[in-house]
Design a protein around this motif. Structure first.
Motif, PDB file in Angstrom:
ATOM      1  N   TRP A   1      42.657  70.751  63.247  1.00  0.00           N
ATOM      2  CA  TRP A   1      43.172  69.482  63.752  1.00  0.00           C
ATOM      3  C   TRP A   1      42.277  69.006  64.892  1.00  0.00           C
ATOM      4  O   TRP A   1      41.913  69.801  65.769  1.00  0.00           O
ATOM      5  N   ALA A   2      41.963  67.723  64.882  1.00  0.00           N
ATOM      6  CA  ALA A   2      41.100  67.150  65.912  1.00  0.00           C
ATOM      7  C   ALA A   2      41.721  65.855  66.418  1.00  0.00           C
ATOM      8  O   ALA A   2      42.120  64.992  65.623  1.00  0.00           O
ATOM      9  N   LEU A   3      41.792  65.721  67.735  1.00  0.00           N
ATOM     10  CA  LEU A   3      42.405  64.559  68.374  1.00  0.00           C
ATOM     11  C   LEU A   3      41.337  63.633  68.909  1.00  0.00           C
ATOM     12  O   LEU A   3      40.463  64.047  69.678  1.00  0.00           O
TER      13      LEU A   3
ATOM     14  N   LEU B   1      32.488  70.367  57.448  1.00  0.00           N
ATOM     15  CA  LEU B   1      33.772  69.772  57.798  1.00  0.00           C
ATOM     16  C   LEU B   1      34.110  68.692  56.782  1.00  0.00           C
ATOM     17  O   LEU B   1      33.297  67.781  56.537  1.00  0.00           O
ATOM     18  N   VAL B   2      35.299  68.783  56.201  1.00  0.00           N
ATOM     19  CA  VAL B   2      35.743  67.823  55.197  1.00  0.00           C
ATOM     20  C   VAL B   2      37.017  67.151  55.710  1.00  0.00           C
ATOM     21  O   VAL B   2      38.041  67.811  55.909  1.00  0.00           O
ATOM     22  N   ARG B   3      36.950  65.863  55.937  1.00  0.00           N
ATOM     23  CA  ARG B   3      38.100  65.116  56.436  1.00  0.00           C
ATOM     24  C   ARG B   3      39.152  65.000  55.329  1.00  0.00           C
ATOM     25  O   ARG B   3      38.890  64.427  54.269  1.00  0.00           O
ATOM     26  N   ARG B   4      40.340  65.544  55.596  1.00  0.00           N
ATOM     27  CA  ARG B   4      41.405  65.520  54.595  1.00  0.00           C
ATOM     28  C   ARG B   4      42.319  64.313  54.769  1.00  0.00           C
ATOM     29  O   ARG B   4      42.604  63.601  53.822  1.00  0.00           O
ATOM     30  N   PHE B   5      42.821  64.116  55.971  1.00  0.00           N
ATOM     31  CA  PHE B   5      43.686  62.965  56.238  1.00  0.00           C
ATOM     32  C   PHE B   5      43.758  62.749  57.736  1.00  0.00           C
ATOM     33  O   PHE B   5      43.294  63.583  58.522  1.00  0.00           O
ATOM     34  N   ALA B   6      44.335  61.617  58.131  1.00  0.00           N
ATOM     35  CA  ALA B   6      44.465  61.280  59.548  1.00  0.00           C
ATOM     36  C   ALA B   6      45.730  60.461  59.750  1.00  0.00           C
ATOM     37  O   ALA B   6      46.150  59.717  58.857  1.00  0.00           O
TER      38      ALA B   6
END
Length: 327
Positions: free
Chosen positions: A186-188, A207-212
């Motif tokens: 998790w990244a803020l 790093l693969v962005r899954r959702f936000a």
């Protein structure tokens, strides 16, 4: 004071801290103390803290200045404004994860200060501004660079000076947390909380962005200003999230933000730089800047909640405070 110093034994818990009920044992308090350029672990039973008059209040301290194990990271210019301090357990050992605004990133073994891994991101300036770090199960280390607007994942498992990294863009990257249950990083950022999956092997991670999910905002059309991200110790599956205006908890399963936690009226306020709870006592610590100090983001006060109280550091320039809770 250079390297790691202090007392290894008895660091886990002290007696009641300010505002607590008699007999309640509180964890020690971990600080990024920018005025003296140190990470401090302080005894909660001996506040107010005055390390000059009473050195025994400091149970452990770290600074890379003058420590040959960190010389290649140029700490005289990179170790300016220490901005993060977390304690983590990894493969049976206890580590301090720390960053500084002018480039320093380190994973430091407690209590001896041995270097597990470290790097300096553009040492001597704040064009990247490492603001938080997290260690992953494979031993690699993620770094949030706020000014640099990115999250980096270093192949730290390759050695103490490994420099290979993958990265992803994230405006205002401020906080990181590894989610063991869902195996997500998790990244803020300024405006969103992002879940990254980690692909590839330990030697060549991606790093693969899954959702936000967008952060709650106090004023429509303005940035939320995400700042601190930390697990809720007393409630697995929730994360503390502080923004410029307020404090929330985020449920990782429902992907929702809430302010239904005990003490929300006192805990949630403007400018909270850090937030975390002690699962044994339910007490929460936060920091908020106070006027009249050397920098506008400094404070001499660590606020405690449930019940309300405060710790004071004489002559301090505190940025973040956390309970000493290896996890």
């Amino acid at each position: 004071m250079s390297g790691a110093v202090g007392v290894g034994a008895g660091i886990a818990f002290g007696t009641a801290g300010p505002g607590a009920s008699a007999g309640v044992k509180a964890p020690h308090v971990l600080l990024t103390e920018q005025a003296s350029r140190r990470i401090l672990v302080l005894d909660p039973a001996r506040a107010p803290w005055d390390p000059v008059a009473e050195p025994g209040v400091v149970r452990w301290a770290f600074s890379p200045l003058g420590d040959g194990r960190y010389r290649d990271l140029e700490p005289e210019v990179s170790w300016v404004y220490p901005s993060e301090a977390k304690v983590r357990l990894h493969r049976g050992r206890t580590f301090l994860l720390t960053t500084a605004s002018f480039g320093f990133v380190g994973v430091v073994e407690w209590p001896g200060g041995r270097r597990y891994w470290g790097t300096a991101v553009s040492p001597g300036d704040d064009s990247f501004n490492p603001h938080s770090a997290e260690i992953l199960p494979d031993g690699n280390v993620a770094v949030a660079c706020s000014t640099g607007a990115r999250v980096r994942l270093y192949a730290a498992s390759l050695g103490t000076r490994a420099t290979r990294f993958a990265e992803a863009e994230l405006k205002g990257a401020h906080g990181l947390h590894w989610d063991w249950e869902n195996r997500l990083l998790w990244a803020l950022g300024d405006d969103e909380l992002v879940a990254f999956a980690v692909a590839g092997g330990a030697a060549r991670p991606r790093l693969v962005r899954r959702f936000a999910d967008p952060l709650p905002v106090a004023t429509p059309g303005r940035s939320a200003g995400g700042h601190d991200l930390f697990p809720v110790a007393g409630l697995p599956g929730r994360l503390w999230v502080s923004t410029s205006a307020s404090v929330h908890q985020y449920a990782t399963r429902g992907r929702t933000f809430a302010q239904d936690f005990a003490g929300a009226a006192e805990i949630s306020r403007k400018g909270v730089k850090c937030v975390g709870d002690d699962p044994r006592t339910g007490r929460v610590v936060t920091t908020v800047p106070e006027p009249g100090l050397g920098e506008t983001w400094w404070t001499t006060t660590v606020s405690a909640h449930r019940p309300e109280g405060a710790y004071k550091l004489v002559g301090g320039g505190i940025y973040k405070a956390r309970w000493w809770l290896p996890r």
